[in-house]
Structures are given as structure tokens and as C-alpha cells.
Design an enzyme around this catalytic site. Structure first.
Site, PDB file in Angstrom:
ATOM      1  N   ASP A 100     -33.541  52.431 -23.738  1.00 55.12           N
ATOM      2  CA  ASP A 100     -32.512  53.456 -23.877  1.00 55.12           C
ATOM      3  C   ASP A 100     -31.440  52.936 -24.826  1.00 55.12           C
ATOM      4  OD1 ASP A 100     -31.758  56.124 -22.004  1.00 55.12           O
ATOM      5  OD2 ASP A 100     -30.081  55.268 -23.114  1.00 55.12           O
ATOM      6  N   LYS A 134     -40.010  65.397 -21.051  1.00 55.96           N
ATOM      7  CA  LYS A 134     -39.060  66.486 -20.841  1.00 55.96           C
ATOM      8  C   LYS A 134     -38.972  67.340 -22.101  1.00 55.96           C
ATOM      9  CE  LYS A 134     -34.583  65.567 -20.429  1.00 55.96           C
ATOM     10  NZ  LYS A 134     -33.364  65.154 -19.692  1.00 55.96           N
ATOM     11  N   GLY A 138     -31.615  54.675 -15.013  1.00 55.10           N
ATOM     12  CA  GLY A 138     -32.663  53.857 -14.410  1.00 55.10           C
ATOM     13  C   GLY A 138     -33.399  54.452 -13.234  1.00 55.10           C
ATOM     14  N   ASP A 152     -32.341  52.205 -29.776  1.00 57.86           N
ATOM     15  CA  ASP A 152     -32.729  53.572 -30.087  1.00 57.86           C
ATOM     16  C   ASP A 152     -34.247  53.631 -30.230  1.00 57.86           C
ATOM     17  OD1 ASP A 152     -33.142  56.113 -31.104  1.00 57.86           O
ATOM     18  OD2 ASP A 152     -31.606  55.952 -32.657  1.00 57.86           O
TER      19      ASP A 152
END
Length: 231
Positions: free
Chosen positions: A102, A182, A79, A118
Site C-alpha cells: 500500500d 474491487k 490491514g 505505490d
């Protein structure tokens, strides 16, 4: 085990006494945590994870998060990024919206609407769109696939998640919105970045100070979304 500033010697003693109970990989992870200044800072500043400082640094430089925005946080646990977004958007004043997802449950964060699911599940994109309540100003993805130990397989999994996140961003972002994701250096990363350049005015590679120096982790920030048909 607790970690914190000023207790390095005591923590090291505990680590050494319990080392024989741990696998080599878990021992290495523990040593890294105990010696990581960002872990100590996160505990001191009340953030859920050291990753909060990655977003803080990126936002301070590029001014992404603003009061009243709608933001989606993919791979939110535990978080840290959602905490930063809620603060920057003015959620304590009822401004903006933060929708987070998440696989893992997280402790509730004031001002953050969270779902444990998911992201790759067929229902996830539509649920997130409903949670955000309109076109998003930004989509942030700190998702990472569980590792198998096989480098090529792990890289393909990361790319797969990033591609899914990009497709979702295309569907939900308002014109001018941003996408932060990312990635890891190598392989198909360049292909994905090329795709992003078609959809956004500017694409940058970023290695925040809070990213470990020995990690191939990097972040790609795409700003100025050229679409804008999300609803």
C-alpha cells in the site's frame, strides 16, 4: 474520538458539539462511522477495518483461503484483509505467505510481509513476487484511487488500478488460483469482466453485506485461473 457498542448517545453528543469545526463532507463521514455496526464490530473483534467482514463473508461462501497458501494483498492499508488472510493461512504456525502493499504505512501484522510502495510503480510487481516466494494461490485487490470529485475521471482511475491488478494476477497466479478485485458499477467495468472471463473458469459479481447499501462498490471474484506459468 472512540466509538463502540453501548456508547452511541455519548458519541452522538461529542459529534454534535464539534460539528461546527468540520466540513459538511467530513461531518457526513463521521455520522456514517458512528452509526455503522461494522465499524463497531471491527473494534470489538480486533480487526483493522470494517472491510475485514467483506473478505470474511466472501471466504465463508467460496472457501478461498486455505492453510499453506501464498496470497498477495494489494491496497492493504489499514490491514483488515491481511489479518484475515494470515489467520486463514496458518501464518502463526509458519504456514503459507502473505505479501501486502500500500502507499500508506501500516502497523505490523504478525505473519504479513508488507511494503509501503505505490503498486503502479515499475518496481512493485517484481518486489511482490520476491516477497511471496513462488506462484500465488490468490491475488486480492481492495485498491481505490484518490477521488477528484469528477465521476468519470474517478471511475477511469479505478478501472486503471483494476486492470493493473489483473495483469499482475496473470503473471503471478498458479493454475487454479483466484483473483478478487474491487470495482464500481458502470462504464468500463463490463469490459474488464469480459477480459477476466477469458483467463478464469468462473467470474462472479459479489456485493457483501459489509459494503454500504448506498455505494456503487462491488467485488468481482474470478476463480480457476487457466494460466499457471508464474514462477
Amino acid at each position: 474520538m472512540k466509538t463502540g457498542g453501548g456508547r452511541g448517545d455519548r458519541d452522538l453528543g461529542v459529534r454534535l458539539k464539534t460539528a461546527h469545526r468540520r466540513t459538511p463532507s467530513s461531518q457526513r463521514w463521521l455520522e456514517r462511522q458512528l452509526n455503522d455496526p461494522f465499524v463497531v464490530r471491527a473494534k470489538r473483534d480486533g480487526y483493522r477495518s470494517r472491510a475485514a467482514y467483506k473478505l470474511i463473508e466472501i471466504d465463508e461462501k467460496y472457501k478461498l483461503l486455505k492453510p499453506g497458501q501464498r496470497i498477495v494483498d494489494l491496497g492493504a492499508a489499514p490491514g483488515g484483509w491481511s489479518q484475515i488472510a494470515a489467520k486463514k493461512l496458518g501464518r502463526e504456525k509458519g504456514e503459507g505467505a502473505v505479501a501486502a502493499i500500500d502507499l500508506l504505512e501500516i502497523e505490523p501484522i504478525p505473519g504479513v510481509d508488507f511494503i509501503a510502495l505505490d503498486f503502479m510503480h515499475d518496481s512493485a510487481p517484481e518486489k511482490l513476487k520476491a516477497m511471496i516466494g513462488g506462484p500465488a494461490d490468490g491475488v486480492m485487490s481492495d485498491m481505490a484511487a484518490n477521488t477528484t470529485g469528477h465521476k468519470k475521471t474517478d471511475h477511469l482511475r479505478i478501472i486503471g488500478l483494476a486492470e493493473a491488478a489483473l495483469q499482475f494476477a496473470r503473471e503471478v497466479l498458479a493454475q487454479g488460483g483466484f483473483f478478487l478485485v474491487k470495482l464500481f458499477q458502470g462504464g468500463d467495468t463490463a469490459t474488464l469482466v469480459t477480459e477476466m472471463k477469458r483467463d478464469f473458469a468462473q467470474v462472479r459479481h459479489i456485493k457483501p453485506a459489509a459494503s454500504r447499501a448506498d455505494s456503487s462498490e462491488l467485488y468481482v471474484l474470478a476463480t480457476g485461473f487457466r494460466g499457471g506459468d508464474a514462477s
